[in-house]
Design a protein around this motif. Structure first.
Motif, short mmCIF file in Angstrom:
data_model
loop_
_atom_site.label_atom_id
_atom_site.label_comp_id
_atom_site.label_asym_id
_atom_site.label_seq_id
_atom_site.Cartn_x
_atom_site.Cartn_y
_atom_site.Cartn_z
N GLN B 651 -8.33 49.02 35.20
CA GLN B 651 -7.08 48.68 35.13
C GLN B 651 -7.05 47.28 34.46
O GLN B 651 -5.60 46.80 34.35
N ILE B 652 -7.73 46.50 34.60
CA ILE B 652 -7.94 45.12 34.01
C ILE B 652 -7.51 45.17 32.54
O ILE B 652 -8.63 45.70 31.89
N PRO B 653 -6.88 44.48 32.15
CA PRO B 653 -6.52 44.36 30.62
C PRO B 653 -7.63 43.68 30.07
O PRO B 653 -8.39 42.74 30.57
N ALA B 654 -7.97 44.13 28.67
CA ALA B 654 -9.12 43.25 28.03
C ALA B 654 -8.76 41.74 27.80
O ALA B 654 -7.68 41.44 28.04
N GLY B 655 -9.93 40.95 27.85
CA GLY B 655 -9.76 39.58 27.91
C GLY B 655 -9.40 38.96 29.15
O GLY B 655 -9.36 37.73 29.34
N LYS B 656 -9.52 40.01 30.34
CA LYS B 656 -9.24 39.13 31.65
C LYS B 656 -10.18 39.89 32.60
O LYS B 656 -11.12 40.83 32.20
N PHE B 657 -10.36 39.22 33.66
CA PHE B 657 -11.28 39.90 34.73
C PHE B 657 -10.75 39.68 35.99
O PHE B 657 -10.00 39.09 36.35
N SER B 658 -11.20 40.61 36.91
CA SER B 658 -10.50 40.42 38.22
C SER B 658 -11.53 39.70 39.21
O SER B 658 -12.71 40.04 39.17
N LEU B 659 -10.95 38.71 39.96
CA LEU B 659 -12.15 38.12 40.94
C LEU B 659 -11.37 37.94 42.37
O LEU B 659 -10.13 37.82 42.35
N LEU B 660 -12.14 38.61 43.29
CA LEU B 660 -11.62 38.58 44.79
C LEU B 660 -11.99 37.20 45.44
O LEU B 660 -13.37 37.05 45.48
N VAL B 661 -11.29 36.52 45.73
CA VAL B 661 -11.75 35.07 46.57
C VAL B 661 -11.41 35.17 47.79
O VAL B 661 -10.15 35.56 48.19
N ARG B 662 -12.31 34.70 48.64
CA ARG B 662 -11.95 34.83 50.11
C ARG B 662 -12.00 33.60 50.71
O ARG B 662 -12.82 32.69 50.46
N VAL B 663 -10.89 33.16 51.40
CA VAL B 663 -10.66 31.82 51.85
C VAL B 663 -10.58 31.78 53.14
O VAL B 663 -9.90 32.61 53.78
N THR B 664 -11.55 31.06 53.93
CA THR B 664 -11.59 30.95 55.40
C THR B 664 -10.66 29.83 55.60
O THR B 664 -11.01 28.61 55.38
N PHE B 665 -9.89 30.02 56.76
CA PHE B 665 -9.24 28.68 57.27
C PHE B 665 -9.68 28.53 58.74
O PHE B 665 -9.61 29.54 59.61
N LEU B 666 -9.65 27.13 58.96
CA LEU B 666 -10.11 26.88 60.54
C LEU B 666 -9.45 25.49 60.87
O LEU B 666 -9.50 24.65 60.10
N SER B 667 -9.22 25.47 62.16
CA SER B 667 -8.54 24.28 62.56
C SER B 667 -9.55 23.93 63.72
O SER B 667 -9.82 24.69 64.68
N PRO B 668 -9.91 22.51 63.87
CA PRO B 668 -10.66 22.01 65.04
C PRO B 668 -9.98 22.09 66.21
O PRO B 668 -10.41 21.96 67.15
N ASP B 669 -8.56 21.86 66.13
CA ASP B 669 -7.66 21.50 67.16
C ASP B 669 -6.58 22.88 67.54
O ASP B 669 -6.18 22.43 68.80
#
Lengths: 369, 699
Positions: B651-669
């Motif tokens: 389903q991704i149009p030509a000239g594009k790509f799909s990237l799944l990015v995982r961000v991890t959040f963490l607080s020390p406090d």
């Protein structure tokens, strides 16, 4: 709730039980029936019904007996009935529990039989690499000498004739040079000639130039001799050079060190023999032989039926060598040896062709994890 | 050197079986490799060390046997039946180059009858591997093997004016040696000439024209001493190694020359008749001064660490010809610690000139086995190579990553080396290679790694992960440079099909991941596209240390990628091959720095939260840009950003790509609240949309 043969919903009077002696047969019949029920409870659902039928808090047989037989019983019967009930109760409880355990165990067994893994199937083996056997052998020799307080040093493979020969008391035109056919670099004329070291011994000289005694070093490394390759010759092979120089090192310490090395590497029962020999940079010089680790000295193909295997050359450092490094030959003495790592590995692991080490066939490498 | 036991027994009355003598000689430094039977009797095959030319004859070995068994060595002194006429009336000897010829003796035997030798003599020579020629020549060879001294018999009638001149060869001079070859001579070479021409290459081989033939009647017998270095040079230059040259180049016995001549003359007379002219013509410019050597117990103990009784010392040194004489203050005090002996160097032992040489003589005959073994005291702490631990850690990782270590020979084919060599590198070539395809020292580890992959692929081993820790070689001007490198070679499947897993081919991503894991030891790697020509242009990379330990380590650490098609074809590699190479010294330095800086970072007591962003990005957008865009926001709670999926098409149009990015959040406090997380997410989405034109996919 009631039993099949005896009504526990009626009172004893209604059952026609009036005398204490009648209690015992009544309870005996009850117990027989319980035992039959217990026998019939074979799976979990059946066992639960069985348990509830006998031990249910309100409608269980035992509760009913208490309620219907014991409580309304006339005083002359109460004692006998109470006693019989007290005897029946632990039996019922024990059997119910035993049936539960048996049923559970049976279920587990069945599950285990169904789910048991086939241990002859392979596990998931993540690919793992290996150290080259030459490296393993280097490390083994290194460990032996580290335990004796030696320091590991190294030096260049491309050397000058001075370090490879002259400073080791092998002047030009010395016949000993014939035994070490040498590769030279192609360099423009007028430049100090360079060669591929024929032994790790030049590092002895570098080390003594760089430090004052006492010296205890080993030198692992590649060496080169211009020999045509065959099963026992490679024009590159590996050595570990050793050198110990001090004011109190004699032939006896040399011998002790060599014996320690041989027994550590080849095994505690292997014996060492020193045969007088000649090297320009040691005197007295010796060939170190080990009793054959394959046959134990009785003679076999490995030792060519002599019982002994020639291991390496060694000896007391020739005083002439000290002259090249400004060591006081009158005060100092020491020993040096140069052992062939490839040869050690071949002997220890029964390898009959030195070329196998450098072909790097993974079918060979895999054999030495 | 082959030795007949019964010949040795002519000089020493030893009765022991040959096998026993063999063993005792071997343990005294005269290595006897084999004992065999021959028609002439038991034959010992001695593998002599180059310092003992005195044992290149039966008499010399008999001396060793006599010393071992404390038996008397029989004398070979003898007298001749000589004719009235004197030798110097018919011949003259002149040495023009005394620096090359220390002694020349000539004897004349007249009226010999040259014939085949008798059986006993032929048998002995044949047992030693010699071809009998005629009785006169055989007599010279016989004495050579008996006394170890080379001799030469000339046909006196073929010598112009019957004269001998020992001189250097003239420039351009030629001579035919008796093996039939014409030899070109140089002025470094010592010649035997007559009044007109060269008749022998001194100490190496006689000339064809003056050799003894069946019609020869008069013999001039040469027994001489030539300078070892000169003989060795001549022999090497001519490519001619003979029984004579072997002995002279190791050092013959000048004193033996005359006795050998006498012995040989007598044998010729015995075999071929004739008369021996009286006296010997003996020119002896190089008569050695008898050298005195002191031997002390103090030195023996200092070197050997164990004692030897006086009786043994004196017995051994006497038997070997050193004539020991007690010279210390208390010669009567037996086994005194102060004992000292004055010894005399025998003429046949050019190798023994120092006290240490006598220590060795005593020790080897007394028996090395009699000295006790003990370990030295330890005075210093042991130490490994400075980089050993860094190398261990790297090797451990490589093995854990599935790499097998290889060891290769650095001699390579120059053509192959060129494929992997940058233009500005000067390779080190060998002047005397064994073969053209092993005539250069490798300038990269990749060249031998490719060969190792080739070897295995040709043998059906298709899934390979190999590494080598080795050196590369090059010249910096005329200065050789050796550089420690790590080389990786990868091909085939990363994972083979099994009942548990699907097969997966190795890709350049495997190599990159592995290198990153190695690089982590030194604080991490930074990658950039591009690499040497031998790599596939689209799959080539260079990498640097993220934290170089020294300014010099800022240069590229190495390169990695897929082997280019052109090179792969040269090695006939029919499946994709991935190679990497890096310099080890900067890596080890980085490892040391990273170890030094290593500190504990407190673990957060609060849970980490992951948020996935499914992005549609334009082709050419790099993960690094996404990471950068998020980092720029300065959200302290972002603890990691990872790419977990990437795909094109569907389903991704030509000239594009799909990237799944995982961000991890963490607080020390604190535990992060939903409101905080929503805020972070909104910021990130906005930044990615704004900076990269990313579109967030519904997930």
């Amino acid at each position: 709730m009631t039993t099949k043969t005896i009504s526990v919903t009626q009172t004893l009077a209604q059952l026609g039980v009036t005398r204490p002696t009648q209690a015992s047969p009544l309870f005996a019949a009850l117990r027989r029936e319980f035992d039959r029920d217990a026998e019939a409870a074979r799976e979990e659902a059946g066992w639960k019904a069985f348990r509830d039928a006998w031990l249910g808090r309100k409608s269980g047989v035992l509760a009913q007996i208490t309620e219907n037989w014991l409580k309304p019983a006339p005083p002359e019967l109460k004692r006998a009935v109470g006693q019989a009930l007290n005897e029946l109760r632990p039996h019922v409880e024990a059997v119910v529990e035993a049936r539960r355990a048996a049923i559970e165990a049976g279920a587990e067994q069945a599950a285990a039989a169904r789910e048991r893994v086939d241990l002859s199937l392979p596990g998931v083996e993540r690919p793992i690499g290996s150290r080259h056997l030459i490296r393993q052998t280097f490390e083994e020799i290194e460990r032996i000498f580290l335990a004796l307080g030696y320091t590991v040093v190294e030096g260049p493979e491309i050397e000058t004739p001075y370090y490879n020969f002259e400073a080791l008391n092998i002047p030009e035109h010395h016949p000993a040079r014939d035994t070490m056919d040498t590769f030279y670099l192609h360099l423009p004329p007028g430049i100090t000639p360079r060669l591929l070291r024929t032994h790790t011994s030049p590092v002895q000289v570098h080390a003594m130039e760089a430090q004052k005694p006492p010296v205890r070093i080993i030198v692992p490394g590649k060496v080169y001799r211009r020999d045509n390759p065959d099963a026992t010759h490679s024009f590159m092979f590996h050595q570990v050079e050793g050198l110990a120089v001090d004011t109190d090192i004699t032939f006896c310490e040399f011998k002790g060190t060599v014996e320690y090395l041989v027994t550590q590497f080849f095994g505690p029962t292997v014996k060492t023999r020193l045969r007088p020999s000649y090297f320009p940079f040691t005197e007295p010089s010796a060939e170190v032989d080990a009793s054959c680790h394959v046959c134990g000295g009785s003679g076999c193909r490995t030792c060519k039926f002599s019982g002994w295997i020639e291991l390496f050359g060694a000896g007391m450092v020739d005083p002439a060598v000290y002259g090249f490094v400004n060591y006081d030959a009158k005060r100092l003495s020491g020993f040096a040896f140069g052992l062939g790592v490839d040869r050690f590995a071949m002997l220890k692991y029964g390898i009959n062709d030195i070329q196998l080490f450098f072909q790097n066939d993974v079918r060979f490498l895999r054999q030495f994890p | 050197m082959k030795l007949l036991y019964n010949w040795i027994q002519e000089f020493v009355d030893v009765a022991a079986p040959a096998e026993e003598v063999r063993a005792r000689l071997s343990l005294a430094g005269i290595a006897i490799d084999a004992l065999e039977d021959s028609p002439a009797g038991p034959l010992l095959d001695a593998d002599l060390t180059t310092n003992r030319p005195d044992c290149l004859g039966h008499y010399g070995v008999a001396r060793e046997v006599a010393a071992l068994y404390r038996l008397r060595l029989k004398s070979v002194e003898m007298a001749l039946k000589e004719a009235a006429q004197k030798g110097d009336e018919v011949t003259r000897v002149e040495i023009e180059c005394p620096e090359l010829c220390g002694r020349y003796t000539a004897r004349v035997i007249r009226g010999v009858k040259v014939a085949p030798s008798p059986d006993w003599l032929r048998q002995r020579l044949e047992a030693l591997g010699q071809t009998p020629i005629n009785n006169v020549v055989d007599a010279t060879n016989y004495v050579l093997f008996e006394l170890g001294h080379p001799l030469h018999a000339f046909d006196l009638n073929q010598l112009a004016k019957g004269r001998i001149v020992v001189r250097r060869a003239r420039p351009g001079e030629k001579m035919k040696t008796l093996d039939g070859f014409e030899r070109a001579l140089t002025p470094e070479m010592c010649l035997i000439a007559d009044a007109a021409r060269a008749v022998a290459v001194a100490g190496v081989m006689g000339g064809a024209e003056s050799e003894i033939a069946f019609e020869s009647r008069n013999v001039l017998l040469e027994s001489a001493w030539f300078d070892p270095i000169s003989i060795r040079r001549t022999s090497k230059a001519l490519g001619l190694r003979t029984e004579a040259s072997t002995r002279f180049e190791r050092g013959a016995d000048p004193a033996m020359a005359e006795l050998a001549s006498r012995r040989c003359a007598a044998l010729i007379q015995q075999l071929a008749g004739g008369e021996i002219l009286a006296g010997v013509v003996d020119v002896y410019p190089g008569r050695p001064q008898p050298r005195k050597i002191e031997f002390t117990r103090k030195e023996l103990l200092r070197v050997m660490g164990g004692d030897v009784p006086d009786k043994e010392i004196e017995g051994i040194l006497s038997a070997l010809g050193f004539a020991p004489r007690r010279v210390d203050a208390t010669p009567g005090s037996r086994d005194s610690l102060m004992a000292a002996w004055e010894c005399r160097q025998p003429s046949w032992r050019a190798d023994a000139t120092r006290e240490i040489d006598l220590v060795e003589e005593v020790a080897r005959h007394y028996g090395f086995d009699k000295f006790p073994a003990r370990l030295p005291t330890v005075k210093q702490a042991a130490a490994r190579l400075p980089y050993a631990e860094a190398e261990d850690r790297m090797r451990e990782r490589l093995i854990g990553l599935g790499y097998r270590e290889i060891v290769t020979i650095p001699h390579v084919d120059p053509e192959r080396d060129t494929l992997f060599r940058a233009e500005d590198i000067t390779p080190a070539r060998l002047a005397n290679p064994l073969a053209e395809d092993a005539s250069m020292l490798r300038t990269s580890g990749a060249v031998t790694m490719a060969a190792a992959l080739e070897w295995n692929l040709n043998r059906g081993q298709r899934n390979l992960r190999l590494f080598e820790i080795g050196q590369t070689y090059e010249l910096n001007g005329a200065q050789p440079v050796e550089t420690r490198v790590l080389t990786l070679g990868v091909t085939g499947l990363a994972r083979e099909k099994s009942i548990h897993e699907e097969a997966r081919a190795q890709t350049s991503a495997d190599l990159k991941g592995d290198l990153d894991q190695i690089g982590q030891l030194a604080g991490g790697l930074l990658w950039e596209p591009g690499g040497p020509e031998w790599l596939h242009p689209a799959r080539a990379a260079r990498f640097h240390l993220e934290h170089p330990a020294a300014p010099a380590d800022r240069a590229a650490l190495g390169c990695a990628g897929q082997l280019g098609r052109r090179v792969a074809e040269r090695f006939k590699l029919r499946q994709d091959v991935f190679l990497a190479e890096l310099r080890l010294d900067p890596l080890y330095a980085g490892d040391r720095a990273a170890r030094t800086a290593m500190r504990y970072a407190p673990l957060s007591r609060f849970p980490a939260v992951e948020r996935d962003f499914s992005l549609i990005l334009a082709d050419g957008t790099r993960l690094a840009q996404v990471v950068e865009a998020i980092h720029t926001l300065g959200i302290a709670e972002v603890s990691s950003i990872e790419a977990v999926d990437l795909f094109r098409g569907g389903q991704i149009p030509a000239g594009k790509f799909s990237l799944l990015v995982r961000v991890t959040f963490l607080s020390p406090d604190a535990t992060l609240t939903e409101a905080q997380l929503t805020g972070f997410t909104a910021c990130i989405v906005a930044a990615l949309e704004q900076n990269l034109g990313a579109v967030l996919r519904a997930t």
